[in-house]
Scaffold this motif. Structure first.
Motif, PDB file in Angstrom:
ATOM      1  N   LEU A  70       4.199  -4.653   5.639  1.00 43.02           N
ATOM      2  CA  LEU A  70       5.154  -5.868   5.043  1.00 43.02           C
ATOM      3  C   LEU A  70       4.288  -6.982   4.449  1.00 43.02           C
ATOM      4  N   TRP A  71       4.286  -6.997   3.211  1.00 45.64           N
ATOM      5  CA  TRP A  71       3.304  -7.963   2.659  1.00 45.64           C
ATOM      6  C   TRP A  71       3.997  -9.347   2.818  1.00 45.64           C
ATOM      7  N   PRO A  72       3.223 -10.251   3.126  1.00 50.13           N
ATOM      8  CA  PRO A  72       3.680 -11.607   3.454  1.00 50.13           C
ATOM      9  C   PRO A  72       4.145 -12.735   2.160  1.00 50.13           C
ATOM     10  N   GLY A  73       3.801 -11.983   1.179  1.00 52.30           N
ATOM     11  CA  GLY A  73       4.573 -13.009  -0.102  1.00 52.30           C
ATOM     12  C   GLY A  73       3.120 -13.401  -1.091  1.00 52.30           C
ATOM     13  N   HIS A  74       3.383 -14.436  -1.640  1.00 57.35           N
ATOM     14  CA  HIS A  74       2.439 -14.658  -2.574  1.00 57.35           C
ATOM     15  C   HIS A  74       1.348 -15.187  -2.114  1.00 57.35           C
ATOM     16  N   PRO A  75      -0.117 -14.953  -2.470  1.00 59.29           N
ATOM     17  CA  PRO A  75      -0.328 -14.076  -3.687  1.00 59.29           C
ATOM     18  C   PRO A  75      -0.304 -12.729  -3.487  1.00 59.29           C
ATOM     19  N   THR A  76      -0.157 -11.746  -4.415  1.00 61.82           N
ATOM     20  CA  THR A  76      -0.233 -10.392  -4.157  1.00 61.82           C
ATOM     21  C   THR A  76      -1.618  -9.889  -4.695  1.00 61.82           C
ATOM     22  N   GLY A  77      -2.577 -10.537  -5.264  1.00 59.90           N
ATOM     23  CA  GLY A  77      -4.006 -10.292  -5.624  1.00 59.90           C
ATOM     24  C   GLY A  77      -4.585  -9.318  -4.225  1.00 59.90           C
ATOM     25  N   PRO A  78      -4.642  -9.975  -3.151  1.00 56.42           N
ATOM     26  CA  PRO A  78      -5.310  -9.069  -2.007  1.00 56.42           C
ATOM     27  C   PRO A  78      -4.649  -7.943  -1.705  1.00 56.42           C
ATOM     28  N   ALA A  79      -3.435  -7.641  -2.131  1.00 55.98           N
ATOM     29  CA  ALA A  79      -2.868  -6.335  -1.668  1.00 55.98           C
ATOM     30  C   ALA A  79      -3.566  -5.175  -2.271  1.00 55.98           C
ATOM     31  N   ALA A  80      -4.196  -5.118  -3.476  1.00 57.38           N
ATOM     32  CA  ALA A  80      -5.146  -4.128  -4.119  1.00 57.38           C
ATOM     33  C   ALA A  80      -6.125  -3.731  -3.054  1.00 57.38           C
ATOM     34  N   GLY A  81      -6.805  -4.749  -2.367  1.00 56.39           N
ATOM     35  CA  GLY A  81      -7.922  -4.545  -1.691  1.00 56.39           C
ATOM     36  C   GLY A  81      -7.389  -3.777  -0.240  1.00 56.39           C
ATOM     37  N   VAL A  82      -6.229  -4.255   0.081  1.00 58.74           N
ATOM     38  CA  VAL A  82      -5.537  -3.839   1.496  1.00 58.74           C
ATOM     39  C   VAL A  82      -5.242  -2.167   1.203  1.00 58.74           C
ATOM     40  N   VAL A  83      -4.606  -2.115   0.171  1.00 61.52           N
ATOM     41  CA  VAL A  83      -3.931  -0.457  -0.257  1.00 61.52           C
ATOM     42  C   VAL A  83      -5.109   0.251  -0.496  1.00 61.52           C
ATOM     43  N   ALA A  84      -6.113  -0.250  -1.134  1.00 63.20           N
ATOM     44  CA  ALA A  84      -7.303   0.956  -1.452  1.00 63.20           C
ATOM     45  C   ALA A  84      -7.912   0.956   0.013  1.00 63.20           C
ATOM     46  N   ALA A  85      -8.185   0.073   0.760  1.00 62.81           N
ATOM     47  CA  ALA A  85      -8.725   0.142   2.090  1.00 62.81           C
ATOM     48  C   ALA A  85      -7.708   1.430   2.801  1.00 62.81           C
ATOM     49  N   ALA A  86      -6.593   1.122   3.186  1.00 64.00           N
ATOM     50  CA  ALA A  86      -5.482   2.153   3.831  1.00 64.00           C
ATOM     51  C   ALA A  86      -5.805   3.538   3.146  1.00 64.00           C
ATOM     52  N   ALA A  87      -6.003   3.439   1.668  1.00 64.06           N
ATOM     53  CA  ALA A  87      -6.021   5.093   1.034  1.00 64.06           C
ATOM     54  C   ALA A  87      -7.462   5.744   1.630  1.00 64.06           C
ATOM     55  N   ARG A  88      -8.302   4.671   2.118  1.00 56.59           N
ATOM     56  CA  ARG A  88      -9.556   5.250   2.355  1.00 56.59           C
ATOM     57  C   ARG A  88      -9.734   6.099   3.758  1.00 56.59           C
ATOM     58  N   HIS A  89      -8.513   5.578   4.607  1.00 58.57           N
ATOM     59  CA  HIS A  89      -8.662   5.855   5.911  1.00 58.57           C
ATOM     60  C   HIS A  89      -7.198   6.721   6.328  1.00 58.57           C
ATOM     61  N   ALA A  90      -6.231   6.218   5.926  1.00 63.58           N
ATOM     62  CA  ALA A  90      -5.137   6.506   6.626  1.00 63.58           C
ATOM     63  C   ALA A  90      -4.553   7.810   5.344  1.00 63.58           C
ATOM     64  N   ARG A  91      -3.360   8.462   5.836  1.00 64.14           N
ATOM     65  CA  ARG A  91      -2.763   9.367   4.851  1.00 64.14           C
ATOM     66  C   ARG A  91      -1.441   8.979   4.596  1.00 64.14           C
ATOM     67  N   ARG A  92      -0.721   7.931   5.379  1.00 65.29           N
ATOM     68  CA  ARG A  92       0.555   7.565   5.152  1.00 65.29           C
ATOM     69  C   ARG A  92       0.952   6.052   5.346  1.00 65.29           C
ATOM     70  N   ILE A  93       1.862   5.522   4.522  1.00 58.48           N
ATOM     71  CA  ILE A  93       2.184   4.316   4.534  1.00 58.48           C
ATOM     72  C   ILE A  93       3.519   4.057   4.409  1.00 58.48           C
TER      73      ILE A  93
END
Length: 285
Positions: A70-93
């Motif tokens: 659940l993204w906490p709001g502005h800014p969304t810039g860091p979301a790219a890094g968080v999603v990329a990290a999730a994709a390196r380890h997890a299979r589902r979001i």
């Protein structure tokens, strides 16, 4: 047993997600800013991390199969890094997003839709991440009415757009749908619109809160420009404030959509706003 990472684990929704997963006997890792203050169930693994600093999130993803976000709001810039990290380890979001009156039949959003625009930007990142994803596009959160608590205690809530009709949803229902999507098959690529079971105008919400706490509470219509001036120093983003005011105004003529998704997925009706108010009565006293 698969491990599930819950971000925002001490928030209004995340805390319920953690609790429901733990009660089901699942392996839960909770991402929090301050583990010492988390106060989560004993069997939950609590780790330090901050979504605004993606480098602190990656270590928490090691060994994780699924992620609740659940993204906490502005800014969304860091979301790219968080999603990329999730994709390196997890299979589902499973991501808690939002829908709004400007959303078309295809799920597209207009330029004026805005506070939902940042949600849809995070959705875009997730769609292109390679993760199996489920989006929960949620109506207004009932818990946001706690912002009126001080005014409720004084007997008058002064706010704009008293006739705006919302289908507010209990945070416990959001969590229950998220847990269902995290722990059962068939939700990959699904976008679920979820809401409370019925409409109440903002003025009616105030009346219900007053009835529950045993106090007469009156609605007083606030001019939109006055509300804008009050919100600007708090939110700090004029575009975000203006978009929120446009969204609330739209619910006067085009009420928020009511869906039966909660009942279809969980096999029980969604919790009502009165039920929510009864559970939170002490917060308004």
């Amino acid at each position: 047993m698969e491990k599930i990472l819950v971000t925002g684990a001490t928030g209004n929704v995340g805390r319920h997600v953690v609790t429901q997963l733990a009660e089901a006997g699942l392996d839960v890792r909770a991402l929090v800013r301050d583990p010492e203050r988390a106060r989560l169930p004993e069997r939950v693994e609590v780790v330090r991390g901050d979504l605004m600093a993606p480098e602190t999130v990656e270590p928490a993803l090691h060994g994780v199969d699924s992620v609740f976000l659940l993204w906490p709001g502005h800014p969304t810039g860091p979301a790219a890094g968080v999603v990329a990290a999730a994709a390196r380890h997890a299979r589902r979001i499973v991501y808690v997003s939002a829908y709004d009156p400007a959303e078309g039949a295809t799920g597209d959003v207009t330029e004026n839709a805005a506070p939902t625009l940042f949600h849809h930007e995070v959705e875009r990142l997730i769609r292109h991440s390679g993760l199996s994803w489920t989006f929960l596009r949620v109506s207004g959160f009932a818990v946001n009415t706690l912002g009126w608590a001080d005014q409720v205690r004084k007997g008058v809530v002064r706010w704009p757009f008293g006739d705006a009709a919302r289908a507010l949803i209990h945070e416990r229902d959001i969590a229950a749908v998220a847990v269902h999507a995290l722990t059962s098959a068939g939700h990959g690529g699904a976008t679920y619109k979820i809401s409370g079971p019925g409409l109440l105008t903002q003025a009616e919400q105030v009346r219900v809160i007053g009835e529950v706490v045993g106090r007469e509470v009156r609605w007083e219509e606030q001019p939109a420009e006055e509300a804008r001036a009050a919100l600007l120093p708090v939110w700090g983003d004029a575009g975000f404030v203006d978009a929120a005011l446009r969204g609330w105004a739209s619910f006067v003529t085009r009420p928020e959509e009511v869906t039966d998704t909660v009942e279809k997925l969980l096999g029980r009706p969604a919790l009502t706003f009165r039920q929510w108010a009864e559970e939170h009565a002490d917060d308004f006293r």
